[in-house]
Design a protein around this motif. Structure first.
Motif, PDB file in Angstrom:
ATOM      1  N   ASN A 108       2.614  20.618 -17.982  1.00  0.00           N
ATOM      2  CA  ASN A 108       3.124  21.328 -19.145  1.00  0.00           C
ATOM      3  C   ASN A 108       3.727  22.294 -18.036  1.00  0.00           C
ATOM      4  O   ASN A 108       4.139  23.576 -18.998  1.00  0.00           O
ATOM      5  N   LEU A 109       4.085  22.270 -17.202  1.00  0.00           N
ATOM      6  CA  LEU A 109       5.023  22.996 -15.943  1.00  0.00           C
ATOM      7  C   LEU A 109       6.249  23.310 -16.319  1.00  0.00           C
ATOM      8  O   LEU A 109       6.436  22.087 -16.903  1.00  0.00           O
ATOM      9  N   SER A 110       7.846  24.024 -16.148  1.00  0.00           N
ATOM     10  CA  SER A 110       8.484  23.767 -16.117  1.00  0.00           C
ATOM     11  C   SER A 110       9.066  22.945 -15.160  1.00  0.00           C
ATOM     12  O   SER A 110      10.193  22.225 -15.809  1.00  0.00           O
ATOM     13  N   GLU A 111       8.537  22.102 -13.600  1.00  0.00           N
ATOM     14  CA  GLU A 111       8.529  21.085 -13.256  1.00  0.00           C
ATOM     15  C   GLU A 111       8.334  20.580 -13.235  1.00  0.00           C
ATOM     16  O   GLU A 111       8.309  19.045 -12.460  1.00  0.00           O
ATOM     17  N   GLY A 112       7.440  19.967 -14.412  1.00  0.00           N
ATOM     18  CA  GLY A 112       6.751  18.364 -14.916  1.00  0.00           C
ATOM     19  C   GLY A 112       7.401  17.549 -15.132  1.00  0.00           C
ATOM     20  O   GLY A 112       9.069  18.013 -15.527  1.00  0.00           O
ATOM     21  N   GLY A 113       6.732  16.417 -15.752  1.00  0.00           N
ATOM     22  CA  GLY A 113       7.379  15.572 -16.083  1.00  0.00           C
ATOM     23  C   GLY A 113       7.440  15.843 -17.471  1.00  0.00           C
ATOM     24  O   GLY A 113       8.435  15.093 -18.082  1.00  0.00           O
ATOM     25  N   ARG A 114       7.524  16.755 -18.751  1.00  0.00           N
ATOM     26  CA  ARG A 114       8.044  16.685 -19.840  1.00  0.00           C
ATOM     27  C   ARG A 114       8.834  17.236 -20.251  1.00  0.00           C
ATOM     28  O   ARG A 114       9.708  17.308 -21.082  1.00  0.00           O
ATOM     29  N   GLU A 115       9.295  18.579 -19.022  1.00  0.00           N
ATOM     30  CA  GLU A 115      10.276  19.099 -19.170  1.00  0.00           C
ATOM     31  C   GLU A 115      10.876  18.695 -18.967  1.00  0.00           C
ATOM     32  O   GLU A 115      12.500  19.226 -18.787  1.00  0.00           O
ATOM     33  N   ARG A 116      10.953  18.193 -17.389  1.00  0.00           N
ATOM     34  CA  ARG A 116      12.442  17.565 -16.285  1.00  0.00           C
ATOM     35  C   ARG A 116      11.442  15.839 -16.538  1.00  0.00           C
ATOM     36  O   ARG A 116      11.367  15.855 -15.144  1.00  0.00           O
ATOM     37  N   PRO A 117      11.942  15.041 -17.317  1.00  0.00           N
ATOM     38  CA  PRO A 117      11.308  13.460 -16.558  1.00  0.00           C
ATOM     39  C   PRO A 117      11.747  12.807 -15.489  1.00  0.00           C
ATOM     40  O   PRO A 117      13.287  13.536 -15.402  1.00  0.00           O
TER      41      PRO A 117
ATOM     42  N   TRP B 114      -0.312  16.488 -13.221  1.00  0.00           N
ATOM     43  CA  TRP B 114      -1.073  17.775 -13.629  1.00  0.00           C
ATOM     44  C   TRP B 114      -0.559  18.675 -14.209  1.00  0.00           C
ATOM     45  O   TRP B 114      -0.697  19.616 -13.944  1.00  0.00           O
ATOM     46  N   ALA B 115       0.849  18.551 -13.239  1.00  0.00           N
ATOM     47  CA  ALA B 115       2.236  19.599 -13.541  1.00  0.00           C
ATOM     48  C   ALA B 115       2.900  19.365 -15.049  1.00  0.00           C
ATOM     49  O   ALA B 115       3.452  19.780 -15.378  1.00  0.00           O
TER      50      ALA B 115
ATOM     51  N   ASP C 104       0.923  -1.225  -0.312  1.00  0.00           N
ATOM     52  CA  ASP C 104       0.116  -0.194   0.192  1.00  0.00           C
ATOM     53  C   ASP C 104       0.954   0.999   0.151  1.00  0.00           C
ATOM     54  O   ASP C 104       0.824   2.432  -0.837  1.00  0.00           O
ATOM     55  N   ILE C 105       1.853   1.364   0.831  1.00  0.00           N
ATOM     56  CA  ILE C 105       2.733   2.629   0.881  1.00  0.00           C
ATOM     57  C   ILE C 105       3.294   2.505  -0.629  1.00  0.00           C
ATOM     58  O   ILE C 105       3.733   3.707  -0.364  1.00  0.00           O
ATOM     59  N   ILE C 106       4.495   1.428  -1.458  1.00  0.00           N
ATOM     60  CA  ILE C 106       4.520   2.144  -2.574  1.00  0.00           C
ATOM     61  C   ILE C 106       3.909   2.266  -3.187  1.00  0.00           C
ATOM     62  O   ILE C 106       3.542   3.519  -3.773  1.00  0.00           O
ATOM     63  N   GLY C 107       2.238   1.794  -3.397  1.00  0.00           N
ATOM     64  CA  GLY C 107       1.753   2.253  -4.036  1.00  0.00           C
ATOM     65  C   GLY C 107       0.872   3.256  -4.462  1.00  0.00           C
ATOM     66  O   GLY C 107       0.944   4.125  -5.376  1.00  0.00           O
ATOM     67  N   SER C 108       0.880   4.189  -2.692  1.00  0.00           N
ATOM     68  CA  SER C 108       0.755   6.133  -2.199  1.00  0.00           C
ATOM     69  C   SER C 108       1.769   6.246  -2.771  1.00  0.00           C
ATOM     70  O   SER C 108       1.723   7.426  -3.492  1.00  0.00           O
ATOM     71  N   ILE C 109       3.302   6.049  -3.118  1.00  0.00           N
ATOM     72  CA  ILE C 109       3.968   6.773  -3.153  1.00  0.00           C
ATOM     73  C   ILE C 109       4.225   7.002  -4.908  1.00  0.00           C
ATOM     74  O   ILE C 109       4.301   8.153  -5.378  1.00  0.00           O
ATOM     75  N   LEU C 110       3.976   5.660  -5.672  1.00  0.00           N
ATOM     76  CA  LEU C 110       3.890   5.898  -7.085  1.00  0.00           C
ATOM     77  C   LEU C 110       2.888   6.508  -8.021  1.00  0.00           C
ATOM     78  O   LEU C 110       3.274   7.768  -8.639  1.00  0.00           O
ATOM     79  N   ARG C 111       1.770   6.741  -6.941  1.00  0.00           N
ATOM     80  CA  ARG C 111       0.484   7.425  -7.352  1.00  0.00           C
ATOM     81  C   ARG C 111       0.794   8.912  -6.746  1.00  0.00           C
ATOM     82  O   ARG C 111       0.036   9.380  -7.812  1.00  0.00           O
ATOM     83  N   VAL C 112       1.703   9.531  -5.924  1.00  0.00           N
ATOM     84  CA  VAL C 112       1.816  10.742  -5.642  1.00  0.00           C
ATOM     85  C   VAL C 112       2.842  11.013  -7.188  1.00  0.00           C
ATOM     86  O   VAL C 112       1.981  12.313  -7.054  1.00  0.00           O
ATOM     87  N   LEU C 113       3.511  10.444  -7.260  1.00  0.00           N
ATOM     88  CA  LEU C 113       4.301  10.836  -8.289  1.00  0.00           C
ATOM     89  C   LEU C 113       4.001  10.874  -9.420  1.00  0.00           C
ATOM     90  O   LEU C 113       4.261  12.044 -10.325  1.00  0.00           O
ATOM     91  N   TYR C 114       2.923  10.340  -9.556  1.00  0.00           N
ATOM     92  CA  TYR C 114       2.519   9.706 -11.332  1.00  0.00           C
ATOM     93  C   TYR C 114       1.108  11.398 -11.206  1.00  0.00           C
ATOM     94  O   TYR C 114       1.386  11.591 -11.960  1.00  0.00           O
ATOM     95  N   ASP C 115       0.181  10.567 -10.164  1.00  0.00           N
ATOM     96  CA  ASP C 115      -0.534  12.616 -10.037  1.00  0.00           C
ATOM     97  C   ASP C 115       0.373  13.775 -10.548  1.00  0.00           C
ATOM     98  O   ASP C 115      -1.056  14.351 -11.205  1.00  0.00           O
ATOM     99  N   GLY C 116       1.047  14.000  -9.850  1.00  0.00           N
ATOM    100  CA  GLY C 116       1.593  15.007  -9.544  1.00  0.00           C
ATOM    101  C   GLY C 116       2.416  15.363 -11.267  1.00  0.00           C
ATOM    102  O   GLY C 116       2.155  16.925 -11.378  1.00  0.00           O
ATOM    103  N   LEU C 117       3.010  14.731 -11.270  1.00  0.00           N
ATOM    104  CA  LEU C 117       3.668  14.629 -12.591  1.00  0.00           C
ATOM    105  C   LEU C 117       2.574  15.062 -13.681  1.00  0.00           C
ATOM    106  O   LEU C 117       2.328  15.471 -15.125  1.00  0.00           O
TER     107      LEU C 117
ATOM    108  N   TYR D 105       3.373  11.544 -20.159  1.00  0.00           N
ATOM    109  CA  TYR D 105       3.726  12.894 -19.530  1.00  0.00           C
ATOM    110  C   TYR D 105       4.870  12.984 -18.076  1.00  0.00           C
ATOM    111  O   TYR D 105       5.581  13.601 -17.135  1.00  0.00           O
ATOM    112  N   GLY D 106       5.881  11.793 -19.044  1.00  0.00           N
ATOM    113  CA  GLY D 106       8.009  12.594 -18.455  1.00  0.00           C
ATOM    114  C   GLY D 106       8.225  11.496 -17.548  1.00  0.00           C
ATOM    115  O   GLY D 106       8.582  12.096 -16.284  1.00  0.00           O
ATOM    116  N   ILE D 107       7.168  10.562 -16.928  1.00  0.00           N
ATOM    117  CA  ILE D 107       7.161   9.550 -15.860  1.00  0.00           C
ATOM    118  C   ILE D 107       8.606   8.195 -16.167  1.00  0.00           C
ATOM    119  O   ILE D 107       7.008   7.275 -17.244  1.00  0.00           O
ATOM    120  N   GLY D 108       9.191   7.640 -16.456  1.00  0.00           N
ATOM    121  CA  GLY D 108      10.075   5.713 -16.736  1.00  0.00           C
ATOM    122  C   GLY D 108       9.830   5.555 -15.533  1.00  0.00           C
ATOM    123  O   GLY D 108      10.203   6.026 -14.446  1.00  0.00           O
TER     124      GLY D 108
END
Length: 628
Positions: A450-459, A447-448, A432-445, A493-496
């Motif tokens: 198109n931002l410079s901190e997002g995954g498209r500009e900085r995968p 929704w962000a 559950d903890i690993i799933g939550s960590i991965l989901r936080v990272l995925y959701d953040g990248l 979305y820039g997450i591998g």
């Protein structure tokens, strides 16, 4: 540099049968097993070696997958022409006189076309040189040709996902450390961003100079170690319920009421601590807004366990609640902030008794879940989640740090690598903890994006160590559910993902099939090998049959990030930067007097050893404690 001109001295056979991407070749009877080209010797018919078939201005390239009687086409097996001198070749690509090479073929060979040796000069052209293009990284050298670099396309390695598989002792952890050293090179990739899920605390030492380490019990003496905090309020409602109240019926009254209270608590917290751009009507159970879990638990506990004096008034009036009293007459009201539950008097319903005591109505039948959650709130073992440092809400829902600081800590560090050391997390919560960590990272990248901190500009590259421990179900647990989303949609979305496992057969095949690059190290188990073969797009079963005989630290690299499948010796990090996963020495190879090993069965240990440090390391869950 053009491909080496064809020469009759390199001819080893002719094409006799073509079937899809597979061709059958008869070897020339006048050639021995060793041929020399420009003074360099080449073994003919080596499994995994390359051959080329000139067709006009194009050279078709293939890999030898079978040699001998098993390579004879079924239609010719009876007559067996040319004895046992047959080879099966898997076509993989074509090269041009300009020196360009590409995967796939545009035309097929025909009967009696010549098959040539591939010289080292040809391989130099095919594999390229690291100085030519910035997106190529060197991870080692071609096995048997130390002068030829093993180069990977970092674009496809990161965004198209990868898997590193190999049995215990094959050099898997060392390979991961070597790759991360290359990918986090500050001069070439100053904005590299890598998160490592480290289940056993193996990589802290290996990557200490280029990583920020987050663990349950950090050592204040180590500057790059910080406390691991995963705020419960940053989880989705389903994730939150799983780690707090456990398995409640998904359509039950209790779950619905808890959801309503969580949403109300988040809305009130937002009113007290406004977030720019977020309105109260946008809040739902999944919104990462702080709220007080202690207050929620306390209120539900009172509702479930509470009793009141029915003769004094309504159960909704706390002044009528029937608390137990201590020896001094003080009511045992408990303390929500510390997780201490209140104590209520037992039901007393005797006729004509003025102190009639009844339960507070509308109980949810979740007494066991509330008792368990209260225990977690009082135990330091769960503080990383339920009392997460600066992210711990007070009773009004206020926190010192918000979700922006959490994401910055994980993704915005000055170091290219973030190691989340999960070795201190309770095993029952690990998935559950690993799933939550991965989901936080995925959701953040997501929704962000198109931002410079997002995954498209900085995968972002997420390395999932010991993946078989939490990706081994049929998408019934949170870790495998979100990993499936990452490997299917993360590229956009820039997450591998980099999946690391010693048992690929235990990983859900849907996840494994989405990995574009494989580092296949020594695999002795036939079931594991079949899962790797089944996940590959190339028809290279003959090449993967070599997996049981690979040397330690050697890998067959296949897939999108390489031009051709490569049998590679991976460049290991320096000895003082190896992962903490090396085999212990049972018996040193030299005599007792000459031994320099720190331990082993042939090294004399004191008869009256002090085990106080042993106990300290266990109790504090810090394997780096030393008595030296």
């Amino acid at each position: 540099m053009a491909l080496e001109a064809q020469s009759t001295g390199t001819v080893i056979g002719t094409v006799q049968d073509v079937s899809g991407s597979s061709i059958s070749v008869t070897l020339r009877t006048d050639r021995s097993g060793l041929s020399f080209v420009r003074g360099q010797g080449y073994k003919i018919g080596q499994i995994g070696s390359f051959v080329k078939i000139p067709i006009g201005y194009v050279d078709l390239f293939g890999i030898v997958s079978q040699v001998g009687a098993s390579a004879v086409p079924e239609s010719l097996a009876q007559s067996m022409p040319n004895g046992l001198r047959w080879m099966t070749i898997q076509l993989i690509g074509e090269g041009y006189r300009s020196g360009k090479f590409q995967r796939g073929i545009s035309q097929y060979p025909t009967i009696e076309d010549e098959v040539h040796l591939v010289s080292e000069a040809d391989l130099q052209v095919i594999y390229g040189k690291s100085g030519r293009q910035n997106h190529l990284v060197r991870v080692g050298h071609i096995a048997g040709s130390e002068s030829i670099d093993a180069l990977l396309d970092i674009n496809k390695l990161v965004t198209r996902h990868s898997a590193i598989v190999g049995t215990t002792g094959s050099g898997k952890s060392t390979t991961v450390a070597g790759l991360l050293n290359v990918l986090s090179d500050g001069e070439r990739f100053p904005s590299a961003r890598i998160v490592v899920l480290d289940l056993h605390g193996e990589y802290g030492r290996a990557l200490s100079d280029r990583s920020s380490i987050f663990k349950i019990s950090p050592d204040a003496r180590r500057a790059n170690e910080q406390r691991l905090c995963i705020p419960f309020w940053a989880l989705t409602f389903d994730e939150f319920m799983q780690v707090s109240f456990g398995d409640l019926p998904p359509d039950g009254k209790a779950r619905t009421l808890i959801l309503e209270r969580v949403v109300a608590a988040k809305a009130q917290s937002l009113a007290n601590n406004p977030v720019p751009g977020l309105a109260a009507d946008q809040v739902n159970g999944d919104s990462p807004i702080p709220f007080s879990l202690n207050k929620l638990w306390y209120d539900l506990y009172c509702t479930e366990f509470g009793t009141f004096y029915s003769s004094l008034g309504s159960a909704t009036d706390p002044s009528t609640w029937a608390y137990e009293k201590d020896a001094l007459g003080n009511e045992l009201r408990g303390d929500a902030a510390t997780g201490m539950p209140p104590r209520f008097r037992k039901v007393k319903n005797v006729r004509d008794d003025l102190e009639k005591i009844n339960y507070i109505p509308d109980g949810l039948n979740i007494r066991g879940a509330l008792e368990a959650l209260g225990a977690k709130l009082r135990m330091s073992r769960y503080d990383f989640l339920l009392k997460p440092g600066n992210w711990h809400p007070d009773m009004s829902g206020h926190t010192q740090s918000g979700v922006a600081e959490l994401i910055k800590q994980w993704l915005g560090s000055s170091k290219p690598i973030t190691i989340l050391d999960l070795s201190g997390i309770p095993s029952l919560m690990m998935n559950d903890i690993i799933g939550s960590i991965l989901r936080v990272l995925y959701d953040g990248l997501f929704w962000a994006r198109n931002l410079s901190e997002g995954g498209r500009e900085r995968p972002l590259l997420v390395v999932m160590e010991e993946a078989h421990a939490y990706l081994n179900d049929d998408f019934s647990k949170s870790a495998s559910i979100i990993t499936q989303r990452i490997v299917k949609e993360g590229r956009k979305y820039g997450i591998g993902a980099m999946i690391v496992s010693q048992r690929p057969s235990e990983i859900n095949p849907t996840i494994l099939s989405q990995c574009g690059t494989f580092f296949a190290m020594r695999l002795s188990n036939g079931t594991d090998r079949s899962h790797v073969t089944g996940a590959l797009a190339d028809n290279l079963e003959g090449l993967t049959n070599m997996l049981p005989i690979l040397r330690t630290g050697e890998a067959i690299i296949l897939g999108e990030s390489v031009k051709l499948p490569m049998r590679t010796m991976i460049q290991a990090p320096p000895k003082d930067r190896l992962p903490d996963s090396q085999d212990p020495i049972v018996c040193d190879e030299v005599s007792l007097e000459e031994s320099m090993a720190p331990g082993g069965w042939n090294v004399r240990h004191p008869d009256h050893a002090d085990y106080s440090h042993f106990a300290e390391a266990w109790l504090t869950q810090d394997p780096l404690i030393s008595n030296k």
